[in-house]
Scaffold this active site. Sequence first.
Site, PDB file in Angstrom:
ATOM      1  CG  ASP A  93      -2.048   1.035   1.049  1.00  0.00           C
ATOM      2  OD1 ASP A  93      -2.707   1.380   2.026  1.00  0.00           O
ATOM      3  OD2 ASP A  93      -2.240   1.491  -0.103  1.00  0.00           O
ATOM      4  CG  ASP A 270      -6.154  -5.145   2.409  1.00  0.00           C
ATOM      5  OD1 ASP A 270      -6.725  -4.312   1.669  1.00  0.00           O
ATOM      6  OD2 ASP A 270      -5.827  -4.929   3.596  1.00  0.00           O
ATOM      7  CB  CYS A 308     -11.438 -26.113  10.185  1.00  0.00           C
ATOM      8  SG  CYS A 308      -9.903 -25.351   9.619  1.00  0.00           S
ATOM      9  CB  CYS A 310      -6.238 -25.704   9.352  1.00  0.00           C
ATOM     10  SG  CYS A 310      -6.546 -25.254  11.062  1.00  0.00           S
ATOM     11  CB  CYS A 313      -9.169 -27.759  13.060  1.00  0.00           C
ATOM     12  SG  CYS A 313      -9.659 -26.039  13.248  1.00  0.00           S
ATOM     13  CG  HIS A 339      -8.547 -21.786  12.717  1.00  0.00           C
ATOM     14  ND1 HIS A 339      -9.110 -22.918  12.146  1.00  0.00           N
ATOM     15  CD2 HIS A 339      -9.573 -20.940  12.995  1.00  0.00           C
ATOM     16  CE1 HIS A 339     -10.423 -22.776  12.096  1.00  0.00           C
ATOM     17  NE2 HIS A 339     -10.733 -21.590  12.599  1.00  0.00           N
TER      18      HIS A 339
HETATM   19  C1  LIG Z   1      -9.607  -1.285   6.981  1.00  0.00           C
HETATM   20  N1  LIG Z   1     -10.269  -0.443   6.028  1.00  0.00           N
HETATM   21  C2  LIG Z   1      -9.543   0.153   5.050  1.00  0.00           C
HETATM   22  N2  LIG Z   1     -10.082   1.028   4.183  1.00  0.00           N
HETATM   23  C3  LIG Z   1      -9.050   1.455   3.416  1.00  0.00           C
HETATM   24  C4  LIG Z   1      -9.009   2.403   2.383  1.00  0.00           C
HETATM   25  C5  LIG Z   1      -7.778   2.716   1.796  1.00  0.00           C
HETATM   26  C6  LIG Z   1      -7.671   3.743   0.767  1.00  0.00           C
HETATM   27  O1  LIG Z   1      -8.654   4.416   0.396  1.00  0.00           O
HETATM   28  N3  LIG Z   1      -6.443   4.013   0.246  1.00  0.00           N
HETATM   29  C7  LIG Z   1      -5.331   3.309   0.655  1.00  0.00           C
HETATM   30  N4  LIG Z   1      -4.160   3.617   0.063  1.00  0.00           N
HETATM   31  N5  LIG Z   1      -5.373   2.333   1.600  1.00  0.00           N
HETATM   32  C8  LIG Z   1      -6.597   2.053   2.201  1.00  0.00           C
HETATM   33  C9  LIG Z   1      -6.644   1.086   3.249  1.00  0.00           C
HETATM   34  C10 LIG Z   1      -5.379   0.488   3.811  1.00  0.00           C
HETATM   35  C11 LIG Z   1      -5.122  -0.892   3.466  1.00  0.00           C
HETATM   36  C12 LIG Z   1      -3.728  -1.172   4.046  1.00  0.00           C
HETATM   37  O2  LIG Z   1      -3.733  -0.983   5.460  1.00  0.00           O
HETATM   38  C13 LIG Z   1      -2.970  -2.029   6.097  1.00  0.00           C
HETATM   39  O3  LIG Z   1      -3.852  -2.798   6.867  1.00  0.00           O
HETATM   40  C14 LIG Z   1      -4.277  -2.048   8.002  1.00  0.00           C
HETATM   41  C15 LIG Z   1      -2.426  -2.886   5.009  1.00  0.00           C
HETATM   42  O4  LIG Z   1      -1.082  -2.517   4.786  1.00  0.00           O
HETATM   43  C16 LIG Z   1      -0.345  -3.611   4.336  1.00  0.00           C
HETATM   44  C17 LIG Z   1      -3.279  -2.576   3.782  1.00  0.00           C
HETATM   45  O5  LIG Z   1      -2.453  -2.607   2.603  1.00  0.00           O
HETATM   46  C18 LIG Z   1      -3.241  -2.448   1.398  1.00  0.00           C
HETATM   47  C19 LIG Z   1      -7.878   0.817   3.833  1.00  0.00           C
HETATM   48  N6  LIG Z   1      -8.208  -0.021   4.865  1.00  0.00           N
END
Ligand SMILES: CNc1nc2cc3c(=O)[nH]c(N)nc3c(CC[C@H]3O[C@@H](OC)[C@H](OC)[C@@H]3OC)c2[nH]1
Length: 376
Positions: A93, A270, A308, A310, A313, A339
């Site tokens: 990210d 994610d 499950c 895994c 489990c 898990h």
């Molecule tokens: C929980 N809700 C949520 N809404 C989100 C919205 C956005 C967004 O608009 N722009 C960007 N750039 N990132 C977002 C992210 C973060 C994901 C990252 O945050 C990290 O997890 C916390 C992880 O980093 C490894 C992940 O990598 C893609 C969001 N997370």
Amino acid sequence: MSLRFEVSVRDPTTEARRGRLITTRSVIETPVFMPVGTAATVKALTQEMLEALDARIILANTYHLFLRPGQAVIRDLGGLHRFMGWPRSILTDSGGYQVFSLGELRTVSEEGVAFRSHLDGTKLFLSPEVSMEVQIALGSDIVMAFDECPPYPATHDQVRISLELTERWARRCRAYFDAHADRDRQSLFGIVQGGIHADLRARSLEGLLDIGFEGYAIGGLSVGEEKRHMYDTTAFIAPRLPADKPRYLMGVGTPADLVESVARGVDMFDCVMPTRHARNGTVFTTTGRLNLRNARYIQDEQPLDAECACFVCRRYSRAYLAHLMRAGEILASVLATYHNLHHYLDLMQRIRHALEQGAFGRFVTEFRHRQLSSEE
Ligand SMILES: CNc1nc2cc3c(=O)[nH]c(N)nc3c(CC[C@H]3O[C@@H](OC)[C@H](OC)[C@@H]3OC)c2[nH]1
């Protein structure tokens, strides 16, 4: 071209697609859930365990690695794959979201964001160019554009102004990336913003399509909005993203969110839930979540989930995990995390299989029924 995406099945009754995303490092079957490995580790698991789970792509975060150990250290050690011993794919990210959720005292300007490290308070600066430089140095396979994720709630005007800044930043990301990245191995995804407003989502997408990206993410959701707003916004924008490019919904979600969002046309996900909840003692099962800190499990010798397969489990009981949790044992995090990720990755595998069989519509119906009965 570094990234290939092929759609093999379009579901007849929903917007869902079965596909395959191919980077230079791994073949990623879609729809896919990507374990979050923020600071170059999926917390509590070894890379060998991630391979045993058949994870094909994991996430890392620019903000965290920029702060520590710094991209130069990782670059000089051969890049993130070599540094962490992970030969498969990595998506990073861009750090914008973390600056807003972790950084102290940040100031946004046209240039970028000035903030203080949440680790030691040192003054730092992230911009489209710096974010690209970091992700390129890390050697990430999929690089996310540097965007602004507007807070929720926000007025229509605030969201519009934010998406326009994100669009100008996206143009700068594209320019820097194209001039400096190893385009045979690295790809750049744009991030659609626009809050829960359909007109602003369409506006944001229009600007990104004009720039052109190898994949498109839906940002700005799972930030506290009501579930129906997240589903309605996804239902509106996902089918409007290019059909021949991967569609990534950031930060989502629960197992139900994954099923509902696949049905609305999303390919990639994610979320920290399976890993973070595990460390706090909550495990996912086919009949709902269990909080292992609850006294009812102290003498419960059943597996976490009888359905499950895994290794956790097959071998360990709820009583044992409850004991480890109460005792604050490291093994509690390891077993619960393994898990939970198995639960998520197995759900995605069942979704892909249902799509291949033309049975995804029935899968969604059965999943919703089971969801309702477990909530009663
Ligand atoms: C929980 N809700 C949520 N809404 C989100 C919205 C956005 C967004 O608009 N722009 C960007 N750039 N990132 C977002 C992210 C973060 C994901 C990252 O945050 C990290 O997890 C916390 C992880 O980093 C490894 C992940 O990598 C893609 C969001 N997370």
